[in-house]
Design a protein around this motif. Structure first.
Motif, PDB file in Angstrom:
ATOM      1  N   ARG A  66      51.617  44.902  25.534  1.00  0.00           N
ATOM      2  CA  ARG A  66      52.042  44.417  26.572  1.00  0.00           C
ATOM      3  C   ARG A  66      52.491  42.039  26.264  1.00  0.00           C
ATOM      4  O   ARG A  66      53.196  42.072  26.412  1.00  0.00           O
ATOM      5  CB  ARG A  66      51.411  43.553  28.180  1.00  0.00           C
ATOM      6  CG  ARG A  66      51.207  42.695  29.003  1.00  0.00           C
ATOM      7  CD  ARG A  66      50.964  42.736  29.605  1.00  0.00           C
ATOM      8  NE  ARG A  66      51.529  41.758  30.708  1.00  0.00           N
ATOM      9  CZ  ARG A  66      50.860  40.777  31.373  1.00  0.00           C
ATOM     10  NH1 ARG A  66      49.492  41.446  31.564  1.00  0.00           N
ATOM     11  NH2 ARG A  66      51.264  39.951  32.817  1.00  0.00           N
ATOM     12  N   ILE A 137      51.612  35.652  27.024  1.00  0.00           N
ATOM     13  CA  ILE A 137      51.926  36.995  28.137  1.00  0.00           C
ATOM     14  C   ILE A 137      53.201  36.821  28.760  1.00  0.00           C
ATOM     15  O   ILE A 137      53.442  37.868  29.088  1.00  0.00           O
ATOM     16  CB  ILE A 137      50.944  36.817  29.852  1.00  0.00           C
ATOM     17  CG1 ILE A 137      49.897  35.954  29.235  1.00  0.00           C
ATOM     18  CG2 ILE A 137      51.244  37.052  30.239  1.00  0.00           C
ATOM     19  CD1 ILE A 137      48.385  35.432  30.388  1.00  0.00           C
ATOM     20  N   HIS A 326      41.366  34.074  31.772  1.00  0.00           N
ATOM     21  CA  HIS A 326      41.187  35.480  32.257  1.00  0.00           C
ATOM     22  C   HIS A 326      39.981  35.717  32.072  1.00  0.00           C
ATOM     23  O   HIS A 326      39.748  36.742  32.064  1.00  0.00           O
ATOM     24  CB  HIS A 326      41.744  36.538  30.864  1.00  0.00           C
ATOM     25  CG  HIS A 326      43.131  36.845  30.633  1.00  0.00           C
ATOM     26  ND1 HIS A 326      44.105  38.145  30.203  1.00  0.00           N
ATOM     27  CD2 HIS A 326      44.050  35.810  30.627  1.00  0.00           C
ATOM     28  CE1 HIS A 326      44.573  37.501  31.138  1.00  0.00           C
ATOM     29  NE2 HIS A 326      44.492  37.230  31.285  1.00  0.00           N
ATOM     30  N   ASN A 330      40.805  37.568  39.483  1.00  0.00           N
ATOM     31  CA  ASN A 330      42.069  37.438  40.202  1.00  0.00           C
ATOM     32  C   ASN A 330      43.017  37.128  39.254  1.00  0.00           C
ATOM     33  O   ASN A 330      43.548  36.421  39.512  1.00  0.00           O
ATOM     34  CB  ASN A 330      41.711  37.070  41.163  1.00  0.00           C
ATOM     35  CG  ASN A 330      41.189  38.177  42.002  1.00  0.00           C
ATOM     36  OD1 ASN A 330      40.077  39.117  41.991  1.00  0.00           O
ATOM     37  ND2 ASN A 330      40.069  37.315  42.864  1.00  0.00           N
ATOM     38  N   TRP A 331      43.014  36.890  37.902  1.00  0.00           N
ATOM     39  CA  TRP A 331      43.708  35.540  37.315  1.00  0.00           C
ATOM     40  C   TRP A 331      45.466  36.716  37.144  1.00  0.00           C
ATOM     41  O   TRP A 331      46.177  35.384  36.975  1.00  0.00           O
ATOM     42  CB  TRP A 331      43.684  36.126  35.326  1.00  0.00           C
ATOM     43  CG  TRP A 331      43.907  37.365  35.121  1.00  0.00           C
ATOM     44  CD1 TRP A 331      42.324  38.196  34.753  1.00  0.00           C
ATOM     45  CD2 TRP A 331      45.178  38.334  34.204  1.00  0.00           C
ATOM     46  NE1 TRP A 331      42.872  39.249  33.934  1.00  0.00           N
ATOM     47  CE2 TRP A 331      44.230  39.348  33.427  1.00  0.00           C
ATOM     48  CE3 TRP A 331      46.298  37.074  34.467  1.00  0.00           C
ATOM     49  CZ2 TRP A 331      45.077  40.296  32.885  1.00  0.00           C
ATOM     50  CZ3 TRP A 331      47.236  38.448  33.257  1.00  0.00           C
ATOM     51  CH2 TRP A 331      46.750  39.933  32.836  1.00  0.00           C
ATOM     52  N   LYS A 332      45.224  38.052  37.638  1.00  0.00           N
ATOM     53  CA  LYS A 332      47.074  38.320  37.223  1.00  0.00           C
ATOM     54  C   LYS A 332      47.632  37.353  38.975  1.00  0.00           C
ATOM     55  O   LYS A 332      49.043  37.760  39.016  1.00  0.00           O
ATOM     56  CB  LYS A 332      46.723  39.915  37.610  1.00  0.00           C
ATOM     57  CG  LYS A 332      46.624  40.559  37.171  1.00  0.00           C
ATOM     58  CD  LYS A 332      47.238  42.422  36.802  1.00  0.00           C
ATOM     59  CE  LYS A 332      46.222  42.701  35.555  1.00  0.00           C
ATOM     60  NZ  LYS A 332      46.314  44.725  35.027  1.00  0.00           N
ATOM     61  N   GLU A 333      46.782  37.134  40.065  1.00  0.00           N
ATOM     62  CA  GLU A 333      47.559  36.882  41.142  1.00  0.00           C
ATOM     63  C   GLU A 333      47.768  35.308  40.556  1.00  0.00           C
ATOM     64  O   GLU A 333      49.184  34.202  41.093  1.00  0.00           O
ATOM     65  CB  GLU A 333      46.279  36.124  42.555  1.00  0.00           C
ATOM     66  CG  GLU A 333      45.999  37.966  43.359  1.00  0.00           C
ATOM     67  CD  GLU A 333      45.095  37.742  43.812  1.00  0.00           C
ATOM     68  OE1 GLU A 333      44.311  36.638  44.349  1.00  0.00           O
ATOM     69  OE2 GLU A 333      44.920  38.441  44.246  1.00  0.00           O
ATOM     70  N   GLU A 335      48.648  34.705  37.727  1.00  0.00           N
ATOM     71  CA  GLU A 335      49.537  34.543  36.621  1.00  0.00           C
ATOM     72  C   GLU A 335      51.010  34.861  36.964  1.00  0.00           C
ATOM     73  O   GLU A 335      52.081  34.436  37.126  1.00  0.00           O
ATOM     74  CB  GLU A 335      49.570  35.262  35.962  1.00  0.00           C
ATOM     75  CG  GLU A 335      50.941  36.572  34.822  1.00  0.00           C
ATOM     76  CD  GLU A 335      50.773  37.636  34.370  1.00  0.00           C
ATOM     77  OE1 GLU A 335      52.155  38.221  33.799  1.00  0.00           O
ATOM     78  OE2 GLU A 335      49.664  38.368  34.893  1.00  0.00           O
TER      79      GLU A 335
END
Length: 422
Positions: A66, A137, A326, A330-333, A335
Motif C-alpha cells: 500500500r 498514505i 493510526h 477507526n483511523w480509516k474513517e 482517512e
C-alpha cells in the motif's frame, strides 16, 4: 538403588534378545512426545511472529504494498491494465516511476532510513533522538514522496513583536479586517446565520469546529528579522483558523472557532501535552452541541518554503498535509474524510495538497483527537517560510472544497430521503 540396577540390567538383557520392554516403549514414546511438543511450540512462535509482522505492515503502509501504491500515480496502474487487457483504455494521468521513488521505497522498507533525511540514520542509533514517523498514505500531484511533514517543538525564547499591520502581507485591505486576532473566547461563532451562497442556509446550526493544538505556530516572514523561534502569541495559525471559519460561513457552513491560547490558559503548560489540552476543548464543544460534524485542527508545518509552496494561476499558495493518527482504531474513517478533501483540492487546485500522511505512536501522539469524530482531520497549512497571505489563500481553497463536499452530500441525502446533516 538395587532395584534401579536390576531394572537397567533387565533392559540391557531385553535389548540383547531383541525384545522391547514396556519401560523402553514408554521412554521412546516420551521422547517422541517431547519432540512433537517442541516442534509445536516453535511453530506457534513463528506463527505469532508472522502475525505481528503482518499487523505491523498493515498498520504502517510505508513498509507494505500500500505504501508503494501511494508513492506512484493511479495512471501507472491504469497503464499496467492496458498492457494486459487491450480493450481497457485508461484516461488517468500517469507519471513515470522514477529510480528515486523505487530506491527510496526499498531503502525505507528494508532499513527504516529515509535517504532524504540523514537524521533518520542517527535517530535509529541514538536513544532519545526524535525520528519522523510520518508515512505516505495517499499521494498528491504536489507530493515529494521522500519529504514528509515535520513537527518541531518551540524554542521558548522571549516572544518577538510581530510586524505592524502595514508591514504584513495582507491579500487586500478587506482581508486584514476579516482576520483580526480573535478576542480570546474559548469558542466563538464565526458568522451570522443569514442565507449564504453555495446552496445552503445554516439555520442557526454550527457544523464545523476549528481549533489549534499548537496555537502559537507562526511564520518567519511575519515576525521581526532575526527571530529564531517561529512562534507568536498574536500573529499565528489562529488567524488562518479564523479565515477558514469566516469563509465556511460565506459558503453556508456554520462554524465555531476555538482560539484558546494554551500556554497562558493552562497552568504549568507543557508543549508535549498539547493534544491532551485540545482534546478537552473538543470534548467540551461536542458536549455543547449535537450539530458539530466536521473538526479541523489547523497547524503550520516546520518544513522549508521549497517543500510547502506551490504556484497556481500566478499566485503562490501554502501547501497542505493531511495527518491521520493510526493510534485511533477507526483511523480509516478519518482517512476517508481526508481523502474527500484531498481529491477535491487535486481537482480544483492541482498541487496544493502534499498528500495524506499517517503517524504511529512511535514518536508522537498519533491520535490527534480523531477518535472523537469520524470527520476529524489535522491539516498542516504551509511551513515556517510561508506568508500569512499565502496561508489565507489556502484557507479560502479549503473552505471552497469543504463546502462543495458538504452540499453535494446533502443534495444526495435529500434525493435518497435520508436524514440530512443540516
Amino acid at each position: 538403588m538395587y532395584g534401579l540396577r536390576k531394572m537397567l540390567s533387565g533392559l540391557r538383557y531385553s535389548a540383547a534378545r531383541g525384545e522391547t520392554s514396556p519401560v523402553r516403549e514408554l521412554l521412546v514414546t516420551g521422547r517422541a512426545f517431547a519432540a512433537m511438543a517442541l516442534s509445536s511450540a516453535i511453530f506457534m512462535i513463528l506463527l505469532g511472529l508472522a502475525a505481528m509482522l503482518y499487523q505491523h505492515s498493515s498498520a504502517v503502509p510505508s513498509v507494505s504494498m500500500r505504501g508503494f501504491a501511494a508513492s506512484v500515480s493511479s495512471g501507472l496502474f491504469g497503464n499496467m491494465l492496458e498492457m494486459e487487457m487491450p480493450a481497457f483504455a485508461s484516461n488517468l494521468p500517469s507519471d513515470s516511476l522514477t529510480g528515486k521513488e523505487i530506491s527510496v521505497f526499498l531503502m525505507r522498507s528494508l532499513t527504516d532510513i529515509n535517504p532524504a533525511n540523514p537524521g533518520s540514520l542517527l535517530a535509529s542509533e541514538l536513544p532519545g533522538m526524535p525520528q519522523s514517523d510520518a508515512f505516505l498514505i495517499r499521494k498528491g500531484i504536489g507530493t515529494d514522496t521522500a519529504v514528509g511533514p515535520q513537527d518541531h517543538s518551540p524554542i521558548f525564547e522571549p516572544a518577538p513583536e510581530p510586524k505592524t499591520p502595514s508591514d504584513s502581507n495582507g491579500e487586500d485591505d478587506g482581508s486584514a479586517s476579516e482576520t483580526d486576532q480573535p478576542d480570546g473566547n474559548g469558542g466563538e461563532d464565526a458568522g451570522s446565520t443569514d442565507p449564504k451562497p453555495g446552496g445552503g442556509q445554516p439555520e442557526g446550526k454550527k457544523l464545523a469546529f476549528i481549533y489549534h493544538s499548537h496555537n502559537r505556530e507562526s511564520w518567519y516572514p511575519e515576525l521581526e528579522p532575526g527571530t529564531k523561534d517561529p512562534s507568536s502569541s498574536t500573529t499565528n495559525i489562529t488567524l488562518v483558523g479564523k479565515r477558514l471559519a469566516s469563509k465556511l460561513e460565506e459558503h453556508g457552513i456554520g462554524s465555531v472557532l476555538s482560539d484558546t491560547d494554551y500556554p497562558t490558559a493552562i497552568q504549568d503548560y507543557r508543549w508535549e501535552l498539547s493534544y491532551k489540552y485540545s482534546m478537552k476543548t473538543v470534548k467540551e464543544a461536542l458536549a455543547g452541541s449535537n450539530d458539530l460534524t466536521y473538526f479541523f485542527d489547523l497547524h503550520r508545518d516546520s518544513q522549508k518554503r521549497k517543500y510547502t509552496t506551490v504556484d497556481i494561476g500566478g499566485k503562490s499558495y501554502a501547501q497542505v498535509y493531511f495527518i491521520i493518527g493510526h493510534r485511533n482504531p477507526n483511523w480509516k474513517e478519518n482517512e476517508a474524510f481526508a481523502t474527500k478533501i484531498h481529491d477535491a483540492l487535486e481537482k480544483e487546485y492541482p498541487g496544493i495538497s502534499r498528500g495524506i500522511w499517517g503517524k504511529t505512536a512511535a514518536t508522537g501522539n498519533a491520535e490527534y483527537n480523531q477518535s472523537l469524530a469520524s470527520e476529524s482531520v489535522l491539516i498542516e497549512v504551509g511551513g515556517v517560510d510561508n506568508t500569512l497571505e499565502e496561508s489565507y489563500r489556502t484557507a479560502d481553497a479549503l473552505a471552497e472544497v469543504i463546502a462543495s463536499i458538504h452540499w453535494k452530500e446533502r443534495q444526495a441525502e435529500e434525493a435518497s430521503g435520508k436524514e440530512v446533516k443540516q
